[in-house]
Design a protein around this motif. Structure first.
Motif, PDB file in Angstrom:
ATOM      1  N   ILE A 162      -7.451  17.585  -2.555  1.00  0.00           N
ATOM      2  CA  ILE A 162      -7.606  15.809  -2.027  1.00  0.00           C
ATOM      3  C   ILE A 162      -6.481  15.974  -1.457  1.00  0.00           C
ATOM      4  CG2 ILE A 162      -8.316  13.669  -2.966  1.00  0.00           C
ATOM      5  CD1 ILE A 162      -9.249  13.905  -5.294  1.00  0.00           C
ATOM      6  N   GLY A 163      -6.018  15.575  -0.622  1.00  0.00           N
ATOM      7  CA  GLY A 163      -5.254  15.789   0.167  1.00  0.00           C
ATOM      8  C   GLY A 163      -4.110  14.369   0.249  1.00  0.00           C
ATOM      9  N   GLN A 164      -5.226  13.192   1.019  1.00  0.00           N
ATOM     10  CA  GLN A 164      -4.692  12.456   1.183  1.00  0.00           C
ATOM     11  C   GLN A 164      -5.598  11.051   0.105  1.00  0.00           C
ATOM     12  OE1 GLN A 164      -1.759  11.811   2.676  1.00  0.00           O
ATOM     13  NE2 GLN A 164      -1.384  13.720   3.294  1.00  0.00           N
ATOM     14  N   LEU A 165      -4.880  10.352  -0.327  1.00  0.00           N
ATOM     15  CA  LEU A 165      -5.475   9.408  -0.550  1.00  0.00           C
ATOM     16  C   LEU A 165      -5.104   7.918  -0.418  1.00  0.00           C
ATOM     17  CD1 LEU A 165      -7.483   8.873  -3.257  1.00  0.00           C
ATOM     18  CD2 LEU A 165      -6.022   8.635  -4.564  1.00  0.00           C
ATOM     19  N   GLY A 166      -4.785   6.356  -0.303  1.00  0.00           N
ATOM     20  CA  GLY A 166      -4.135   5.490   0.942  1.00  0.00           C
ATOM     21  C   GLY A 166      -4.664   4.394   0.432  1.00  0.00           C
ATOM     22  N   LYS A 167      -4.324   3.444  -0.363  1.00  0.00           N
ATOM     23  CA  LYS A 167      -4.129   2.184  -0.217  1.00  0.00           C
ATOM     24  C   LYS A 167      -4.171   1.125   1.402  1.00  0.00           C
ATOM     25  CE  LYS A 167      -4.745  -0.818  -3.245  1.00  0.00           C
ATOM     26  NZ  LYS A 167      -3.909  -1.495  -4.919  1.00  0.00           N
ATOM     27  N   ASN A 168      -4.623   0.355   1.945  1.00  0.00           N
ATOM     28  CA  ASN A 168      -4.834  -0.922   3.013  1.00  0.00           C
ATOM     29  C   ASN A 168      -3.628  -1.316   2.682  1.00  0.00           C
ATOM     30  OD1 ASN A 168      -3.759  -1.379   5.313  1.00  0.00           O
ATOM     31  ND2 ASN A 168      -5.394  -1.486   6.153  1.00  0.00           N
ATOM     32  N   TYR A 169      -2.315  -1.064   3.031  1.00  0.00           N
ATOM     33  CA  TYR A 169      -1.424  -2.616   2.276  1.00  0.00           C
ATOM     34  C   TYR A 169      -0.856  -3.636   3.812  1.00  0.00           C
ATOM     35  CZ  TYR A 169      -0.166  -1.163  -1.591  1.00  0.00           C
ATOM     36  OH  TYR A 169      -1.041  -0.799  -3.502  1.00  0.00           O
ATOM     37  N   SER A 170      -2.348  -3.313   4.501  1.00  0.00           N
ATOM     38  CA  SER A 170      -1.505  -4.648   5.792  1.00  0.00           C
ATOM     39  C   SER A 170      -1.953  -6.013   4.939  1.00  0.00           C
ATOM     40  CB  SER A 170      -2.798  -4.202   6.806  1.00  0.00           C
ATOM     41  OG  SER A 170      -3.548  -4.772   6.126  1.00  0.00           O
ATOM     42  N   VAL A 171      -1.692  -6.779   5.925  1.00  0.00           N
ATOM     43  CA  VAL A 171      -1.366  -8.474   4.934  1.00  0.00           C
ATOM     44  C   VAL A 171      -3.206  -8.655   4.589  1.00  0.00           C
ATOM     45  CG1 VAL A 171      -1.134 -11.086   5.800  1.00  0.00           C
ATOM     46  CG2 VAL A 171       0.607  -8.614   6.663  1.00  0.00           C
ATOM     47  N   GLN A 172      -4.433  -8.256   5.806  1.00  0.00           N
ATOM     48  CA  GLN A 172      -5.008  -8.857   5.608  1.00  0.00           C
ATOM     49  C   GLN A 172      -5.729  -8.419   4.452  1.00  0.00           C
ATOM     50  OE1 GLN A 172      -7.881  -7.385   8.042  1.00  0.00           O
ATOM     51  NE2 GLN A 172      -9.563  -9.181   8.201  1.00  0.00           N
ATOM     52  N   ALA A 173      -5.551  -7.027   3.991  1.00  0.00           N
ATOM     53  CA  ALA A 173      -5.743  -5.953   3.324  1.00  0.00           C
ATOM     54  C   ALA A 173      -5.337  -6.726   1.484  1.00  0.00           C
ATOM     55  CB  ALA A 173      -5.762  -4.310   3.118  1.00  0.00           C
ATOM     56  N   GLN A 174      -4.065  -6.680   2.279  1.00  0.00           N
ATOM     57  CA  GLN A 174      -3.351  -7.615   0.541  1.00  0.00           C
ATOM     58  C   GLN A 174      -4.030  -8.422   0.377  1.00  0.00           C
ATOM     59  OE1 GLN A 174       1.173  -6.815  -0.144  1.00  0.00           O
ATOM     60  NE2 GLN A 174       0.885  -5.727   2.227  1.00  0.00           N
ATOM     61  N   VAL A 175      -4.490  -9.595   1.261  1.00  0.00           N
ATOM     62  CA  VAL A 175      -4.577 -11.037   0.372  1.00  0.00           C
ATOM     63  C   VAL A 175      -6.673 -10.996  -0.040  1.00  0.00           C
ATOM     64  CG1 VAL A 175      -6.120 -12.806   1.775  1.00  0.00           C
ATOM     65  CG2 VAL A 175      -3.698 -12.346   2.610  1.00  0.00           C
ATOM     66  N   ALA A 176      -7.303  -9.345   0.582  1.00  0.00           N
ATOM     67  CA  ALA A 176      -8.050  -9.547   0.188  1.00  0.00           C
ATOM     68  C   ALA A 176      -8.240  -9.059  -1.270  1.00  0.00           C
ATOM     69  CB  ALA A 176      -9.464  -8.195   1.197  1.00  0.00           C
ATOM     70  N   ARG A 177      -7.187  -7.989  -1.491  1.00  0.00           N
ATOM     71  CA  ARG A 177      -7.622  -6.733  -2.875  1.00  0.00           C
ATOM     72  C   ARG A 177      -8.659  -6.975  -2.944  1.00  0.00           C
ATOM     73  NH1 ARG A 177      -3.594 -11.268  -6.736  1.00  0.00           N
ATOM     74  NH2 ARG A 177      -3.993  -8.263  -7.853  1.00  0.00           N
ATOM     75  N   GLN A 178      -8.965  -5.878  -2.748  1.00  0.00           N
ATOM     76  CA  GLN A 178     -11.080  -5.831  -2.516  1.00  0.00           C
ATOM     77  C   GLN A 178     -11.286  -4.291  -3.563  1.00  0.00           C
ATOM     78  OE1 GLN A 178     -12.590  -6.670   0.417  1.00  0.00           O
ATOM     79  NE2 GLN A 178     -13.346  -8.875  -0.556  1.00  0.00           N
ATOM     80  N   LEU A 179      -9.828  -3.393  -3.342  1.00  0.00           N
ATOM     81  CA  LEU A 179      -9.931  -2.039  -3.673  1.00  0.00           C
ATOM     82  C   LEU A 179      -8.479  -1.266  -4.570  1.00  0.00           C
ATOM     83  CD1 LEU A 179     -11.435   0.945  -2.529  1.00  0.00           C
ATOM     84  CD2 LEU A 179      -9.430   1.110  -0.933  1.00  0.00           C
ATOM     85  N   SER A 180      -8.363  -0.998  -5.321  1.00  0.00           N
ATOM     86  CA  SER A 180      -8.016   0.097  -6.556  1.00  0.00           C
ATOM     87  C   SER A 180      -7.799   1.378  -6.217  1.00  0.00           C
ATOM     88  CB  SER A 180      -7.799  -0.339  -7.457  1.00  0.00           C
ATOM     89  OG  SER A 180      -9.114   0.039  -8.250  1.00  0.00           O
ATOM     90  N   GLY A 181      -6.990   1.831  -6.940  1.00  0.00           N
ATOM     91  CA  GLY A 181      -6.249   3.347  -6.506  1.00  0.00           C
ATOM     92  C   GLY A 181      -7.325   3.780  -7.029  1.00  0.00           C
ATOM     93  N   LYS A 182      -8.222   3.462  -8.511  1.00  0.00           N
ATOM     94  CA  LYS A 182      -8.906   4.182  -9.352  1.00  0.00           C
ATOM     95  C   LYS A 182     -10.516   4.126  -8.998  1.00  0.00           C
ATOM     96  CE  LYS A 182     -11.142   3.820 -13.605  1.00  0.00           C
ATOM     97  NZ  LYS A 182     -11.272   3.474 -15.253  1.00  0.00           N
ATOM     98  N   ASP A 183     -10.800   3.252  -7.397  1.00  0.00           N
ATOM     99  CA  ASP A 183     -11.863   2.699  -6.337  1.00  0.00           C
ATOM    100  C   ASP A 183     -12.095   4.278  -5.720  1.00  0.00           C
ATOM    101  OD1 ASP A 183     -12.929   0.810  -7.599  1.00  0.00           O
ATOM    102  OD2 ASP A 183     -11.721  -0.994  -6.716  1.00  0.00           O
ATOM    103  N   LEU A 184     -10.981   4.203  -5.307  1.00  0.00           N
ATOM    104  CA  LEU A 184     -10.600   4.892  -4.144  1.00  0.00           C
ATOM    105  C   LEU A 184     -10.783   6.358  -4.725  1.00  0.00           C
ATOM    106  CD1 LEU A 184      -7.603   4.483  -2.170  1.00  0.00           C
ATOM    107  CD2 LEU A 184      -9.620   4.476  -1.178  1.00  0.00           C
TER     108      LEU A 184
END
Length: 204
Positions: free
Chosen positions: A120-142
């Motif tokens: 698993i070379g890369q694993l990342g959540k988006n922390y853009s304003v839109q993504a942070q407001v939505a809060r629909q994805l966790s690290g465990k989900d990824l």
């Protein structure tokens, strides 16, 4: 919450202008300016498309929708890459870990041990304003989404372990340990990163 995983490779082959795809990739923002976050952002912005074109890794975009507006929630990349451990490092591992790893690999020569698996070379959540407001994805989900792709590959070509590299940051290490990964102590990747492993049977 609906999460859709889209292959960057298929997106590039779809005929969609590459500029539009790059715009989507650049909507990804890291959490902070620490080295680990910068690497995750840099890969998606500058390297992911090239890695696809030369078949070094496969990147998957996790898309979602918030208030009827689609957005990039996160991404992960996977490579079919064995874990290579030098003999001098292997000899310092605990007996239990030696047995565990050698059950999943073989000695290639007098210096190296090779364990077949997936990186698993890369694993990342988006922390853009839109993504942070939505809060629909966790690290465990990824991680769970990455596991699904690994299991698809495993069904076709086999392999016994999942491994990854991370910086020596306590919060990162705690996250992976909390999700069933085990650090190989006193062993670093060529670029000085910590190495974590997990048996594929543990994700099935």
């Amino acid at each position: 919450m609906a999460l859709n995983v889209i292959s960057l490779s298929k997106l590039l082959a779809s005929g969609q202008p590459e500029e539009d795809i790059e715009r989507l990739l650049f909507s990804f923002e890291s959490l902070s300016d620490n080295g680990a976050a910068e690497d995750i952002e840099l890969f998606l912005h500058k390297k992911a498309i090239q890695f696809e074109k030369v078949d070094l890794a496969r990147t998957y975009l996790v898309m979602s929708t918030f208030k009827d507006v689609p957005y990039l929630a996160g991404y992960f990349s996977i490579a079919n890459k064995p874990l290579i451990i030098q003999k001098k490092v292997y000899s310092k591992l605990s007996t239990s870990l030696q047995k565990k790893l050698m059950g999943f690999g073989h000695k290639t020569d007098q210096r190296n041990y090779e364990c077949k698996g997936y990186l698993i070379g890369q694993l990342g959540k988006n922390y853009s304003v839109q993504a942070q407001v939505a809060r629909q994805l966790s690290g465990k989900d990824l991680l769970e989404l990455a596991y699904r792709k690994i299991l698809e590959a495993h069904e076709i070509v086999g392999g016994r372990i999942v491994h990854l590299e991370c910086q020596d940051i306590p919060a990162l290490k705690k996250f992976y340990e909390g999700n069933g990964f085990r650090e190989i102590k006193d062993f670093e990747s060529p670029n000085g990163m910590c190495i974590f492993v997990k048996n594929i049977s543990a994700i099935q």
